[in-house]
Design a protein around this motif. Structure first.
Motif, PDB file in Angstrom:
ATOM      1  N   PHE A 188       0.821  -1.206   0.000  1.00  0.00           N
ATOM      2  CA  PHE A 188       0.000   0.000   0.000  1.00  0.00           C
ATOM      3  C   PHE A 188       0.859   1.262   0.000  1.00  0.00           C
ATOM      4  O   PHE A 188       0.598   2.208  -0.753  1.00  0.00           O
ATOM      5  CB  PHE A 188      -0.919   0.000   1.224  1.00  0.00           C
ATOM      6  CG  PHE A 188      -1.725   1.256   1.394  1.00  0.00           C
ATOM      7  CD1 PHE A 188      -2.867   1.482   0.630  1.00  0.00           C
ATOM      8  CD2 PHE A 188      -1.338   2.224   2.310  1.00  0.00           C
ATOM      9  CE1 PHE A 188      -3.616   2.646   0.787  1.00  0.00           C
ATOM     10  CE2 PHE A 188      -2.069   3.387   2.462  1.00  0.00           C
ATOM     11  CZ  PHE A 188      -3.209   3.601   1.702  1.00  0.00           C
ATOM     12  N   ASP A 189       1.912   1.272   0.822  1.00  0.00           N
ATOM     13  CA  ASP A 189       2.745   2.474   0.948  1.00  0.00           C
ATOM     14  C   ASP A 189       3.468   2.813  -0.347  1.00  0.00           C
ATOM     15  O   ASP A 189       3.613   3.992  -0.697  1.00  0.00           O
ATOM     16  CB  ASP A 189       3.765   2.289   2.079  1.00  0.00           C
ATOM     17  CG  ASP A 189       3.122   2.425   3.452  1.00  0.00           C
ATOM     18  OD1 ASP A 189       1.961   2.863   3.521  1.00  0.00           O
ATOM     19  OD2 ASP A 189       3.786   2.077   4.455  1.00  0.00           O
ATOM     20  N   GLU A 190       3.945   1.794  -1.068  1.00  0.00           N
ATOM     21  CA  GLU A 190       4.683   2.087  -2.293  1.00  0.00           C
ATOM     22  C   GLU A 190       3.769   2.613  -3.402  1.00  0.00           C
ATOM     23  O   GLU A 190       4.234   3.269  -4.325  1.00  0.00           O
ATOM     24  CB  GLU A 190       5.443   0.847  -2.760  1.00  0.00           C
ATOM     25  CG  GLU A 190       4.567  -0.284  -3.246  1.00  0.00           C
ATOM     26  CD  GLU A 190       5.387  -1.445  -3.786  1.00  0.00           C
ATOM     27  OE1 GLU A 190       6.606  -1.469  -3.554  1.00  0.00           O
ATOM     28  OE2 GLU A 190       4.801  -2.328  -4.438  1.00  0.00           O
ATOM     29  N   ARG A 191       2.475   2.347  -3.306  1.00  0.00           N
ATOM     30  CA  ARG A 191       1.536   2.954  -4.253  1.00  0.00           C
ATOM     31  C   ARG A 191       1.135   4.358  -3.798  1.00  0.00           C
ATOM     32  O   ARG A 191       0.940   5.251  -4.609  1.00  0.00           O
ATOM     33  CB  ARG A 191       0.281   2.084  -4.385  1.00  0.00           C
ATOM     34  CG  ARG A 191       0.540   0.775  -5.101  1.00  0.00           C
ATOM     35  CD  ARG A 191      -0.755  -0.003  -5.295  1.00  0.00           C
ATOM     36  NE  ARG A 191      -1.336  -0.404  -4.033  1.00  0.00           N
ATOM     37  CZ  ARG A 191      -2.596  -0.181  -3.673  1.00  0.00           C
ATOM     38  NH1 ARG A 191      -3.404   0.461  -4.495  1.00  0.00           N
ATOM     39  NH2 ARG A 191      -3.051  -0.588  -2.501  1.00  0.00           N
ATOM     40  N   ARG A 192       1.052   4.529  -2.480  1.00  0.00           N
ATOM     41  CA  ARG A 192       0.649   5.837  -1.964  1.00  0.00           C
ATOM     42  C   ARG A 192       1.709   6.894  -2.241  1.00  0.00           C
ATOM     43  O   ARG A 192       1.380   8.032  -2.609  1.00  0.00           O
ATOM     44  CB  ARG A 192       0.384   5.747  -0.457  1.00  0.00           C
ATOM     45  CG  ARG A 192      -0.076   7.050   0.180  1.00  0.00           C
ATOM     46  CD  ARG A 192      -0.334   6.865   1.660  1.00  0.00           C
ATOM     47  NE  ARG A 192       0.854   6.370   2.346  1.00  0.00           N
ATOM     48  CZ  ARG A 192       0.894   6.093   3.647  1.00  0.00           C
ATOM     49  NH1 ARG A 192      -0.200   6.214   4.382  1.00  0.00           N
ATOM     50  NH2 ARG A 192       2.005   5.657   4.204  1.00  0.00           N
ATOM     51  N   ASP A 193       2.988   6.566  -2.065  1.00  0.00           N
ATOM     52  CA  ASP A 193       4.044   7.547  -2.319  1.00  0.00           C
ATOM     53  C   ASP A 193       4.609   7.454  -3.743  1.00  0.00           C
ATOM     54  O   ASP A 193       5.616   8.086  -4.051  1.00  0.00           O
ATOM     55  CB  ASP A 193       5.169   7.403  -1.293  1.00  0.00           C
ATOM     56  CG  ASP A 193       5.811   6.020  -1.311  1.00  0.00           C
ATOM     57  OD1 ASP A 193       5.630   5.274  -2.297  1.00  0.00           O
ATOM     58  OD2 ASP A 193       6.484   5.668  -0.325  1.00  0.00           O
ATOM     59  N   MET A 194       3.988   6.640  -4.595  1.00  0.00           N
ATOM     60  CA  MET A 194       4.352   6.493  -6.003  1.00  0.00           C
ATOM     61  C   MET A 194       5.734   5.882  -6.226  1.00  0.00           C
ATOM     62  O   MET A 194       6.259   5.903  -7.345  1.00  0.00           O
ATOM     63  CB  MET A 194       4.292   7.859  -6.722  1.00  0.00           C
ATOM     64  CG  MET A 194       2.932   8.508  -6.706  1.00  0.00           C
ATOM     65  SD  MET A 194       1.691   7.482  -7.534  1.00  0.00           S
ATOM     66  CE  MET A 194       0.212   8.503  -7.310  1.00  0.00           C
ATOM     67  N   SER A 195       6.338   5.334  -5.184  1.00  0.00           N
ATOM     68  CA  SER A 195       7.655   4.728  -5.354  1.00  0.00           C
ATOM     69  C   SER A 195       7.586   3.437  -6.162  1.00  0.00           C
ATOM     70  O   SER A 195       8.609   2.946  -6.645  1.00  0.00           O
ATOM     71  CB  SER A 195       8.289   4.438  -3.991  1.00  0.00           C
ATOM     72  OG  SER A 195       7.511   3.510  -3.255  1.00  0.00           O
ATOM     73  N   ALA A 229      -4.834  -7.549   0.794  1.00  0.00           N
ATOM     74  CA  ALA A 229      -5.530  -6.347   1.267  1.00  0.00           C
ATOM     75  C   ALA A 229      -4.669  -5.109   1.056  1.00  0.00           C
ATOM     76  O   ALA A 229      -5.173  -4.039   0.682  1.00  0.00           O
ATOM     77  CB  ALA A 229      -5.893  -6.498   2.745  1.00  0.00           C
ATOM     78  N   SER A 230      -3.363  -5.234   1.268  1.00  0.00           N
ATOM     79  CA  SER A 230      -2.457  -4.106   1.071  1.00  0.00           C
ATOM     80  C   SER A 230      -2.408  -3.677  -0.385  1.00  0.00           C
ATOM     81  O   SER A 230      -2.298  -2.483  -0.689  1.00  0.00           O
ATOM     82  CB  SER A 230      -1.051  -4.482   1.554  1.00  0.00           C
ATOM     83  OG  SER A 230      -0.140  -3.423   1.381  1.00  0.00           O
ATOM     84  N   MET A 231      -2.496  -4.648  -1.298  1.00  0.00           N
ATOM     85  CA  MET A 231      -2.457  -4.336  -2.722  1.00  0.00           C
ATOM     86  C   MET A 231      -3.800  -3.816  -3.217  1.00  0.00           C
ATOM     87  O   MET A 231      -3.869  -2.960  -4.104  1.00  0.00           O
ATOM     88  CB  MET A 231      -2.065  -5.600  -3.498  1.00  0.00           C
ATOM     89  CG  MET A 231      -1.805  -5.361  -4.978  1.00  0.00           C
ATOM     90  SD  MET A 231      -0.350  -4.354  -5.275  1.00  0.00           S
ATOM     91  CE  MET A 231      -1.003  -3.146  -6.400  1.00  0.00           C
ATOM     92  N   LYS A 254      -7.564   2.976   0.450  1.00  0.00           N
ATOM     93  CA  LYS A 254      -7.387   3.626   1.739  1.00  0.00           C
ATOM     94  C   LYS A 254      -7.577   2.568   2.821  1.00  0.00           C
ATOM     95  O   LYS A 254      -8.262   1.569   2.621  1.00  0.00           O
ATOM     96  CB  LYS A 254      -8.393   4.764   1.943  1.00  0.00           C
ATOM     97  CG  LYS A 254      -8.187   5.970   1.031  1.00  0.00           C
ATOM     98  CD  LYS A 254      -9.196   7.072   1.369  1.00  0.00           C
ATOM     99  CE  LYS A 254      -8.980   8.283   0.473  1.00  0.00           C
ATOM    100  NZ  LYS A 254      -9.955   9.371   0.767  1.00  0.00           N
ATOM    101  N   ALA A 255      -6.983   2.818   3.973  1.00  0.00           N
ATOM    102  CA  ALA A 255      -7.190   1.984   5.162  1.00  0.00           C
ATOM    103  C   ALA A 255      -7.048   0.490   4.876  1.00  0.00           C
ATOM    104  O   ALA A 255      -8.026  -0.262   4.943  1.00  0.00           O
ATOM    105  CB  ALA A 255      -8.557   2.279   5.770  1.00  0.00           C
ATOM    106  N   PRO A 256      -5.863   0.014   4.533  1.00  0.00           N
ATOM    107  CA  PRO A 256      -5.697  -1.422   4.232  1.00  0.00           C
ATOM    108  C   PRO A 256      -6.029  -2.316   5.417  1.00  0.00           C
ATOM    109  O   PRO A 256      -6.457  -3.459   5.225  1.00  0.00           O
ATOM    110  CB  PRO A 256      -4.220  -1.528   3.834  1.00  0.00           C
ATOM    111  CG  PRO A 256      -3.563  -0.327   4.435  1.00  0.00           C
ATOM    112  CD  PRO A 256      -4.584   0.755   4.411  1.00  0.00           C
ATOM    113  N   PHE A 257      -5.847  -1.817   6.640  1.00  0.00           N
ATOM    114  CA  PHE A 257      -6.178  -2.628   7.818  1.00  0.00           C
ATOM    115  C   PHE A 257      -7.668  -2.971   7.835  1.00  0.00           C
ATOM    116  O   PHE A 257      -8.056  -4.113   8.123  1.00  0.00           O
ATOM    117  CB  PHE A 257      -5.795  -1.883   9.097  1.00  0.00           C
ATOM    118  CG  PHE A 257      -6.219  -2.586  10.356  1.00  0.00           C
ATOM    119  CD1 PHE A 257      -5.502  -3.665  10.830  1.00  0.00           C
ATOM    120  CD2 PHE A 257      -7.345  -2.168  11.055  1.00  0.00           C
ATOM    121  CE1 PHE A 257      -5.898  -4.332  11.992  1.00  0.00           C
ATOM    122  CE2 PHE A 257      -7.743  -2.818  12.210  1.00  0.00           C
ATOM    123  CZ  PHE A 257      -7.021  -3.902  12.678  1.00  0.00           C
TER     124      PHE A 257
END
Length: 299
Positions: free
Chosen positions: A96-103, A200-202, A206-209
């Motif tokens: 999720f984080d690598e998609r959110r920050d576009m990395s 779920a992370s992929m 929003k809110a993967p948890f």
């Protein structure tokens, strides 16, 4: 080499958590009992040690052995529990984080396939992260062994209760090997959960948890409603989850509680927890995670 560099990249992204958490726990585990000992007078220390053997009707060496083995168990418990929390956090956020920050676009520009990226993240979370916490726990154990040996020389307990004899009788290496040998089986047991969290992370925008928890909670509620409405006795999904993830008492090696018991009961207990259906579900979740990464990499 690419897999090794991929794992290093994952550790670099989580370096603060994976460095400071084990370090802080280790410092506390070492400092707390040492501070307690410093507050005791020498006579009180001798009374405490002799009290172990007199209470259990064991020899002095056996009493110290049981005390030391119980101490080892206590040392590993906080590392394993915190390591599990860090694992779950890693799997929920790694994609999720690598998609959110576009990395993700930068990493995908490298000559590394999406399948390899998924496998590297799974390997890191399932094996490398708990191994870091177990390595920290093992280091604390050997620090205590060293301090115990020094203390036995300074306090001059005598040969009968010498901690040099304790080193051999406690079978420390066998107990540590039992814990480390269970790492791969533990990863296989928890594989369905880890792969579900990666899915779920992929999938989550929003809110993967919440995406990881709500579908399961909704299914449990629907099953409970249908079961009550039709007056059925069994709750299949709830009982299946409880049976699969239940932390039975057999998962705690008796060798930590009683001297002379089998050393590798933990491995047998973990092996019995692994399910072919659960593994198949995990593989399916991993494939869906890969498919989403290939076809839907943006938020």
């Amino acid at each position: 080499m690419q897999i090794f560099m991929g794992v290093r990249k994952e550790l670099w992204e989580f370096k603060k958590t994976l460095f400071w958490m084990p370090l802080l726990i280790g410092i506390f585990m070492v400092a707390a009992p040492l501070l307690k000992l410093l507050l005791l007078e020498g006579a009180q220390i001798r009374i405490v040690i002799e009290g172990v053997s007199s209470t259990d009707n064991l020899t002095n060496a056996q009493g110290l052995t049981r005390l030391f083995l119980a101490t080892i168990t206590g040392m590993f418990a906080p590392f394993i529990l915190v390591g599990l929390v860090v694992q779950l956090y890693y799997f929920i956020t790694c994609l999720f984080d690598e998609r959110r920050d576009m990395s993700i676009y930068f990493w995908r520009s490298l000559p590394v396939s999406d399948a390899q990226n998924i496998m590297v993240k799974l390997l890191t979370g399932a094996l490398v992260v708990p191994a870091i916490f177990m390595l920290a726990a093992t280091s604390v154990v050997f620090i205590f062994v060293f301090l115990a040996l020094v203390g036995s020389c300074i306090l001059d307990f005598g040969y009968d209760i010498s901690l040099w004899a304790l080193w051999g009788s406690a079978d420390i290496f066998s107990n540590l090997l039992s814990i480390w040998s269970g790492l791969l089986l533990y990863a296989l047991w928890m594989f369905p959960l880890f792969s579900w969290l990666m899915l779920a992370s992929m999938f989550a925008n929003k809110a993967p948890f919440l995406w990881a928890v709500l579908p399961v909670a909704l299914l449990l509620v629907i099953e409970s409603y249908i079961t009550d409405y039709l007056k059925l006795d069994a709750h299949f999904l709830r009982e299946t989850l409880l049976e699969y993830f239940a932390l039975a008492t057999e998962l705690i090696p008796n060798s930590f509680q009683q001297v002379g018991t089998p050393k590798f009961i933990l491995l047998s207990a973990l092996w019995n927890k692994i399910s072919l259906i659960g593994t198949a579900l995990g593989i399916g979740f991993i494939y869906l995670t890969y498919w989403l990464r290939v076809n839907r990499s943006h938020l």
